[in-house]
Every structure is written in structure tokens, then in C-alpha cells.
Design a protein around this motif. Structure first.
Motif, PDB file in Angstrom:
ATOM      1  N   PRO A 163       0.824  -1.238   0.227  1.00  0.00           N
ATOM      2  CA  PRO A 163       0.017  -0.070   0.122  1.00  0.00           C
ATOM      3  C   PRO A 163       0.848   1.384  -0.165  1.00  0.00           C
ATOM      4  CG  PRO A 163       0.072  -0.907   2.275  1.00  0.00           C
ATOM      5  CD  PRO A 163       0.942  -1.607   1.408  1.00  0.00           C
ATOM      6  N   SER A 164       0.121   2.505  -0.283  1.00  0.00           N
ATOM      7  CA  SER A 164       1.002   3.376  -0.090  1.00  0.00           C
ATOM      8  C   SER A 164       0.812   4.186   1.244  1.00  0.00           C
ATOM      9  CB  SER A 164       0.493   4.696  -1.315  1.00  0.00           C
ATOM     10  OG  SER A 164      -0.832   4.723  -1.331  1.00  0.00           O
ATOM     11  N   LEU A 165      -0.021   3.977   1.866  1.00  0.00           N
ATOM     12  CA  LEU A 165      -0.293   4.458   3.208  1.00  0.00           C
ATOM     13  C   LEU A 165      -0.553   3.246   4.222  1.00  0.00           C
ATOM     14  CD1 LEU A 165      -0.800   6.803   5.010  1.00  0.00           C
ATOM     15  CD2 LEU A 165      -3.220   6.844   4.327  1.00  0.00           C
ATOM     16  N   ILE A 166       0.035   3.316   5.341  1.00  0.00           N
ATOM     17  CA  ILE A 166      -0.338   2.523   6.531  1.00  0.00           C
ATOM     18  C   ILE A 166      -0.783   3.274   7.741  1.00  0.00           C
ATOM     19  CG2 ILE A 166       0.495   0.802   8.236  1.00  0.00           C
ATOM     20  CD1 ILE A 166       2.295  -0.254   6.034  1.00  0.00           C
ATOM     21  N   VAL A 167      -2.272   2.861   7.940  1.00  0.00           N
ATOM     22  CA  VAL A 167      -2.526   3.520   9.341  1.00  0.00           C
ATOM     23  C   VAL A 167      -2.677   2.621  10.351  1.00  0.00           C
ATOM     24  CG1 VAL A 167      -3.676   5.211   7.831  1.00  0.00           C
ATOM     25  CG2 VAL A 167      -4.954   3.280   8.635  1.00  0.00           C
ATOM     26  N   ALA A 168      -2.345   3.195  11.700  1.00  0.00           N
ATOM     27  CA  ALA A 168      -2.472   2.271  12.802  1.00  0.00           C
ATOM     28  C   ALA A 168      -3.165   3.103  13.925  1.00  0.00           C
ATOM     29  CB  ALA A 168      -0.824   2.017  13.168  1.00  0.00           C
ATOM     30  N   ASP A 169      -4.052   2.359  14.516  1.00  0.00           N
ATOM     31  CA  ASP A 169      -4.913   3.035  15.710  1.00  0.00           C
ATOM     32  C   ASP A 169      -4.370   2.228  17.046  1.00  0.00           C
ATOM     33  OD1 ASP A 169      -6.764   4.130  17.440  1.00  0.00           O
ATOM     34  OD2 ASP A 169      -8.329   3.494  16.078  1.00  0.00           O
ATOM     35  N   GLU A 170      -3.469   3.043  17.617  1.00  0.00           N
ATOM     36  CA  GLU A 170      -3.183   2.636  19.105  1.00  0.00           C
ATOM     37  C   GLU A 170      -2.334   1.521  18.800  1.00  0.00           C
ATOM     38  OE1 GLU A 170      -3.478   4.542  21.934  1.00  0.00           O
ATOM     39  OE2 GLU A 170      -5.847   5.553  21.463  1.00  0.00           O
ATOM     40  N   PRO A 171      -1.257   1.208  18.140  1.00  0.00           N
ATOM     41  CA  PRO A 171      -0.788   0.042  17.910  1.00  0.00           C
ATOM     42  C   PRO A 171       0.083  -0.723  18.894  1.00  0.00           C
ATOM     43  CG  PRO A 171       0.671   1.568  16.466  1.00  0.00           C
ATOM     44  CD  PRO A 171      -0.715   2.309  17.254  1.00  0.00           C
ATOM     45  N   THR A 172       0.399   0.215  19.912  1.00  0.00           N
ATOM     46  CA  THR A 172       0.972  -0.322  20.958  1.00  0.00           C
ATOM     47  C   THR A 172       0.298  -0.298  22.449  1.00  0.00           C
ATOM     48  OG1 THR A 172       2.087   1.726  21.519  1.00  0.00           O
ATOM     49  CG2 THR A 172       3.163   0.645  19.973  1.00  0.00           C
ATOM     50  N   GLY A 173      -0.891  -0.070  22.111  1.00  0.00           N
ATOM     51  CA  GLY A 173      -1.865   0.046  23.433  1.00  0.00           C
ATOM     52  C   GLY A 173      -1.847  -1.191  24.227  1.00  0.00           C
ATOM     53  N   GLU A 174      -1.720  -2.273  23.734  1.00  0.00           N
ATOM     54  CA  GLU A 174      -1.624  -3.551  24.355  1.00  0.00           C
ATOM     55  C   GLU A 174      -0.324  -4.096  24.739  1.00  0.00           C
ATOM     56  OE1 GLU A 174      -4.693  -5.964  24.161  1.00  0.00           O
ATOM     57  OE2 GLU A 174      -5.543  -4.205  24.510  1.00  0.00           O
ATOM     58  N   LEU A 175       0.931  -3.184  24.477  1.00  0.00           N
ATOM     59  CA  LEU A 175       1.973  -3.786  24.471  1.00  0.00           C
ATOM     60  C   LEU A 175       2.947  -3.112  25.862  1.00  0.00           C
ATOM     61  CD1 LEU A 175       3.034  -3.509  20.918  1.00  0.00           C
ATOM     62  CD2 LEU A 175       2.061  -5.472  22.050  1.00  0.00           C
ATOM     63  N   ASP A 176       3.746  -3.756  26.288  1.00  0.00           N
ATOM     64  CA  ASP A 176       4.775  -3.167  27.412  1.00  0.00           C
ATOM     65  C   ASP A 176       5.719  -2.567  26.805  1.00  0.00           C
ATOM     66  OD1 ASP A 176       6.585  -5.205  26.532  1.00  0.00           O
ATOM     67  OD2 ASP A 176       6.333  -6.452  28.250  1.00  0.00           O
ATOM     68  N   LYS A 177       6.557  -1.883  27.525  1.00  0.00           N
ATOM     69  CA  LYS A 177       7.638  -1.114  27.327  1.00  0.00           C
ATOM     70  C   LYS A 177       8.587  -1.632  26.272  1.00  0.00           C
ATOM     71  CE  LYS A 177      10.729   2.652  29.072  1.00  0.00           C
ATOM     72  NZ  LYS A 177      11.860   2.003  29.123  1.00  0.00           N
ATOM     73  N   LYS A 178       8.984  -2.869  26.431  1.00  0.00           N
ATOM     74  CA  LYS A 178       9.946  -3.548  25.527  1.00  0.00           C
ATOM     75  C   LYS A 178       9.552  -3.802  24.355  1.00  0.00           C
ATOM     76  CE  LYS A 178      13.445  -7.480  25.911  1.00  0.00           C
ATOM     77  NZ  LYS A 178      12.570  -8.465  25.217  1.00  0.00           N
ATOM     78  N   SER A 179       7.992  -4.540  24.380  1.00  0.00           N
ATOM     79  CA  SER A 179       7.251  -4.676  22.837  1.00  0.00           C
ATOM     80  C   SER A 179       7.060  -3.367  22.145  1.00  0.00           C
ATOM     81  CB  SER A 179       6.215  -5.429  23.246  1.00  0.00           C
ATOM     82  OG  SER A 179       6.555  -6.953  23.879  1.00  0.00           O
ATOM     83  N   THR A 180       6.794  -2.419  22.818  1.00  0.00           N
ATOM     84  CA  THR A 180       6.466  -1.207  22.307  1.00  0.00           C
ATOM     85  C   THR A 180       7.829  -0.697  21.487  1.00  0.00           C
ATOM     86  OG1 THR A 180       4.787  -0.553  23.962  1.00  0.00           O
ATOM     87  CG2 THR A 180       5.905   1.277  22.729  1.00  0.00           C
ATOM     88  N   GLU A 181       8.999  -0.696  22.032  1.00  0.00           N
ATOM     89  CA  GLU A 181       9.955  -0.368  21.519  1.00  0.00           C
ATOM     90  C   GLU A 181      10.466  -1.274  19.938  1.00  0.00           C
ATOM     91  OE1 GLU A 181      13.292  -0.253  24.406  1.00  0.00           O
ATOM     92  OE2 GLU A 181      12.348   1.328  25.236  1.00  0.00           O
TER      93      GLU A 181
END
Ligand code: ADP
Ligand code: MG
Length: 219
Positions: A157-175
Motif C-alpha cells: 500500500p502507499s499508506l499504513i494507518v495504525a490505531d493505538e498499535p502499542t496500546g496492548e504492549l509493554d515498554k520493551k514490546s512497544t520499542e
């Protein structure tokens, strides 16, 4: 032809009618350039999901123009819109939203137009997912989110949109996920909406959304 992948011109969105009217977006102006990582920060209820639903053409604005790859989306038929949605936009949600009865490879290939299994494997390899025959509940939430990112990229795609993609993740997984998104934006344009201020350091462009008003923070 400009090089904006997505453009909002004075976009308004009102839900409901008469007494139950609620204006969620109030005159949004936004331009996203190719290969940029854009973050919209805002508290709960500020209009983030509404804005993403418009950007991904799941919903239409009450007023204003949304231009995707130079095309004014208000002029498109339903069929043309669904084609653009499928070919040009990848969507990632807070919960990876993988189908529980499909394995990772099948989940990734679900929206795929070409059905090219080699390409699917290549993308899964790129996101670092090798356990492609496993089911979502057999892998960590971080890996599920990587699967969701792979699925979002599957039609190039030309655009990827993400709604709160790290909302369920801890700090390490967010990184881990944000490091991956930084790789992804070299090829795609990414728009993330979130209430996590820690994501600020990863983005090229930062916007604040408050009560339906959008403000650009950096240049
Ligand atoms: P966020 O994602 O930042 O939490 P939303 O875009 O979900 O914000 O919501 C913005 C505002 O619009 C909120 O006040 C919310 O209650 C309202 N809203 C969202 N979706 C709808 C809807 N389908 N119908 C009516 N009001 C809605
Ligand atoms: Mg939301």
C-alpha cells in the motif's frame, strides 16, 4: 503532481443529527509526505479513531476534502473506493485483530490480491516472524502485532494507518514494534494515532489532537 500521500483539507466530521449532534473533527488540515512516520497524539475521545477511519476511507467526512495519492476521494464511486482501500491502504489496530482459526501465514495472506506465497513469506521474514504455521494464540502479543503489520503491508500500500498499535504492549514490546515501524516507513508512509506520549521520539512529524482540533507541533 505533489508528493503528498494523504491530504485533509478543512475536514469536519459530525455524528448524529439535531439534538444528538456531536462534532468529532473540526476543520482538520493535514499533509503526509511519502516515507514519513507521522504521529497524532490525543487523549481518549479527542477524535483519533474518527480521523483514521476517514483517512482509510471506512467513513466519509461531513465537510471538507480528503485526497489520497492526488485523488479527491469524494469524487470516487463505492467500487473505486473499495479498490483504493484494498490496494493502497493497510490498517493496523490496537489488538492485532488476527483471525484465531487461521495461522500466521493465512492471516497475512487473507487480504492479498496476488496470492503470491513467496512475497508473503518475504514480508513475514522482514517483520521477523518465522513461526508462520502457528496460530495467533500460540504466539506473544508482540508477535501478533508484527503479523498485523505484515498483513497491512501485503498489497504494497502507499499508506499504513495504525490505531493505538502499542496500546496492548509493554515498554520493551512497544520499542520492538516502533523500531519495526521505523523500518517500514522507509518504504511506506505511516500514520499512527495514540495517547502514548512515549512514541514521540520515533516520529518525523508530530501533531496534537484535542477536542477535534489538530495542531502540528514540529516541521
Ligand atoms: P478517540 O479515538 O480519540 O478516543 P473517537 O474518534 O473514537 O476518539 O471519538 C471522538 C468523539 O466522537 C467522542 O466524543 C465519541 O464519543 C464520538 N464518536 C465516535 N464514534 C461515534 C459514533 N459512531 N457515533 C457517535 N459518536 C461517536
Ligand atoms: Mg480511538
Amino acid at each position: 503532481m505533489n508528493n503528498n500521500i494523504l491530504e485533509f483539507q478543512e475536514v469536519w466530521k459530525t455524528y448524529g443529527t439535531d439534538k444528538n449532534k456531536l462534532t468529532a473533527l473540526k476543520g482538520i488540515n493535514l499533509k503526509l509526505k511519502k516515507n514519513s512516520l507521522n504521529l497524532i497524539l490525543g487523549p481518549s475521545g479527542s477524535g483519533k479513531t474518527t480521523l483514521l477511519n476517514l483517512a482509510s476511507m471506512l467513513d466519509t467526512p461531513t465537510n471538507g476534502k480528503i485526497i489520497i495519492n492526488g485523488q479527491d476521494t469524494s469524487k470516487l464511486s463505492k467500487l473505486e473506493k473499495s479498490k483504493i482501500r484494498r490496494n493502497q491502504i493497510g490498517i493496523v489496530y490496537q489488538r492485532a485483530n488476527l483471525f484465531p482459526y487461521l495461522n500466521i501465514l493465512e492471516n497475512t495472506m487473507l487480504p492479498m490480491i496476488s496470492n503470491d506465497i513467496n512475497n508473503a513469506s518475504k514480508i513475514l521474514n522482514m517483520v521477523g516472524l518465522v513461526e508462520t504455521s502457528k496460530f495467533p494464540d500460540e504466539i506473544s502479543i508482540e508477535k501478533q502485532q508484527k503479523g498485523a503489520l505484515a498483513r497491512a503491508m501485503i498489497n504494497d500500500p502507499s499508506l499504513i494507518v495504525a490505531d493505538e498499535p502499542t496500546g496492548e504492549l509493554d515498554k520493551k514490546s512497544t520499542e520492538a514494534i516502533m523500531d519495526l515501524i521505523i523500518e517500514i516507513k522507509k518504504k511506506y508512509t505511516v500514520l499512527i494515532v495514540s495517547n502514548n506520549v512515549n512514541l514521540k521520539k520515533y516520529c518525523d512529524n508530530l501533531f496534537l489532537l484535542e477536542d477535534g482540533y489538530l495542531q502540528k507541533i514540529n516541521d
